[in-house]
Write a protein that holds these residues in place. Sequence first.
Motif: not given
Length: 200
Positions: A117-135
């Motif tokens: 789950f920690e890897d998932l959260l780290r990924m989300a923080k890096v990916l967040n600025p690129l995505l408008i929405d979705g997932g």
Amino acid sequence: MKMERLSQDKIRIFLTFDDLTERGIHKDDMWREIPKVHELFSEMMDQAYTELGFDASGPLAVEVLNMPAQGMAVIVTRGKMNFSHSDDTLDDEVDEVYELEVTMDETDQITYAFHDFEDLLRMAKVLNPLLIDGGSLYSYKDKWILLLDAELMEEKLLQSVVAILSEFGEAASVTEAVLQEYGKTVIESDAVKVLCAKFS
């Protein structure tokens, strides 16, 4: 090349684009009848027999699902042999070990699995600025599975998204239908934004 048994008569093989490139096959070649593709299929069936004990003799239904970033999922279903033929026809069937019915399909879904789950959260923080929405986020077989729609992404953004996902997780060949049927929906929409908002 990863493979898993889905049932006694069905297996799923996951091919990355690297698996194809190593064999000199372009993803568009999978749609064509060329010797390299036949060699790849024979290699897959040999490996399926060695790893899973899957005997691929007789009629086979092969479904190839092309995924935008991850590679291809190949689902092989073994049919029942029809022994009502004369001896001559049976000899022909022995020579032609694989009697194939191939269907091709494409998906615009990007599917990545995260063990931690920690890897998932780290990924989300890096990916967040690129995505408008979705997932959408699912829990399936002790993994967190993130599903994103690549249809609206430009090629450059898609490559960046896949690079980030690959850094923290691994490409998964599971389909949305399987996740909805056998997995548990954790976050139905805007999963990356929700993860960042709840666990910042």
